[in-house]
Design an enzyme around this catalytic site. Structure first.
Site, PDB file in Angstrom:
ATOM      1  CG  LEU A   1      -1.929  -1.256   1.296  1.00 15.81           C
ATOM      2  CD1 LEU A   1      -2.772  -1.241   2.503  1.00 15.81           C
ATOM      3  CD2 LEU A   1      -2.654  -1.190  -0.009  1.00 15.81           C
ATOM      4  CB  CYS A   2       4.417   1.953  -0.255  1.00 16.21           C
ATOM      5  SG  CYS A   2       4.815   1.604   1.626  1.00 16.21           S
ATOM      6  CG  HIS A   3       0.959   6.823  -2.156  1.00 17.18           C
ATOM      7  ND1 HIS A   3       0.902   6.644  -1.028  1.00 17.18           N
ATOM      8  CD2 HIS A   3      -0.160   7.399  -2.840  1.00 17.18           C
ATOM      9  CE1 HIS A   3      -0.550   6.704  -0.668  1.00 17.18           C
ATOM     10  NE2 HIS A   3      -1.163   7.138  -1.832  1.00 17.18           N
TER      11      HIS A   3
ATOM     12  CG  MET B   1       6.516   3.002   4.899  1.00 16.67           C
ATOM     13  SD  MET B   1       6.555   1.606   6.330  1.00 16.67           S
ATOM     14  CE  MET B   1       7.178   0.151   5.793  1.00 16.67           C
ATOM     15  CD  GLU B   2       9.185   5.371   0.133  1.00 20.17           C
ATOM     16  OE1 GLU B   2       8.269   4.797  -0.470  1.00 20.17           O
ATOM     17  OE2 GLU B   2       8.812   5.752   1.533  1.00 20.17           O
TER      18      GLU B   2
ATOM     19  CG  ASP C   1      23.533 -13.143   0.584  1.00 15.84           C
ATOM     20  OD1 ASP C   1      23.187 -14.316   0.629  1.00 15.84           O
ATOM     21  OD2 ASP C   1      24.106 -12.519  -0.473  1.00 15.84           O
TER      22      ASP C   1
END
Length: 198
Positions: free
Chosen positions: A116-118, A154-155, A169
């Site tokens: 739901l992120c733009h 969020m980014e 990793d």
């Protein structure tokens, strides 16, 4: 006999009173639950009916918005010392340089990862990697900036998360006793309200 009858009547009255009180409490709980269910959701991605939706930001003001996030990759002491002595170089290459690129790419693709992120035209994505000797950890920080109607928390968090995963990793062949922790938002500015982690 009279005393026994009187005791039975008192016990019966006490039981009736308790049942009435319980009924009243249950009714009160149901009323409160009904009121709660009727209130609009405080979660931005749920509408008044509880349905999932992408937040409409059309009415918001375009401003410069910035977010800073951080997280830690914690190593066993001997592995940390080995990584730091090699300045982050492994058989796969530089762990911080690779994680830097991964973090930038992740920030740019956040809307593909978080439903739901733009999608946002990001102005800045910067990552920083600091060795923390006292914790045998690499601290990963990300700063993301945009000039838009919605923020970039969020980014920034996605950049840190993927950068930390990339370090894992790159080093997991040395040890699987590596911990990624304390990923969090540090600050956000430029929106409806600012935030500073205490």
């Amino acid at each position: 006999m009279l005393q026994s009858d009187l005791k039975q009547q008192l016990d019966l009255k006490q039981q009736t009173d308790l049942e009435q009180q319980s009924d009243l409490e249950q009714q009160s709980d149901l009323e409160q639950q009904s009121e709660t269910n009727q209130q609009p959701s405080k979660l931005s991605h749920l509408d008044a009916d509880g349905d999932i939706h992408m937040v409409d930001v059309g009415h918001k003001t375009v401003t410069t918005r910035e977010a800073v996030a951080q997280g830690y990759v914690v190593f066993p002491k001997a592995i940390y010392s080995e990584i730091k002595a090699a300045d982050g170089m492994t058989k796969k290459g530089s762990i911080t340089q690779t994680a830097h690129i991964a973090g930038i790419m992740a920030a740019k693709r956040t809307h593909d990862l978080i439903p739901l992120c733009h999608p946002l035209p990001l102005d800045k994505i910067a990552l920083r990697f600091d060795y923390q000797d006292e914790h045998s950890a690499i601290k990963v920080s990300a700063t993301v900036r945009v000039t838009h109607k919605t923020g970039v928390e969020m980014e920034a968090l996605t950049a840190v998360s993927v950068a930390c995963l990339t370090i894992y990793d790159m080093t997991k062949a040395m040890s699987h006793d590596i911990i990624i922790n304390d990923i969090r938002l540090v600050t956000k500015t430029g929106g409806k309200s600012d935030y500073q982690h205490q």
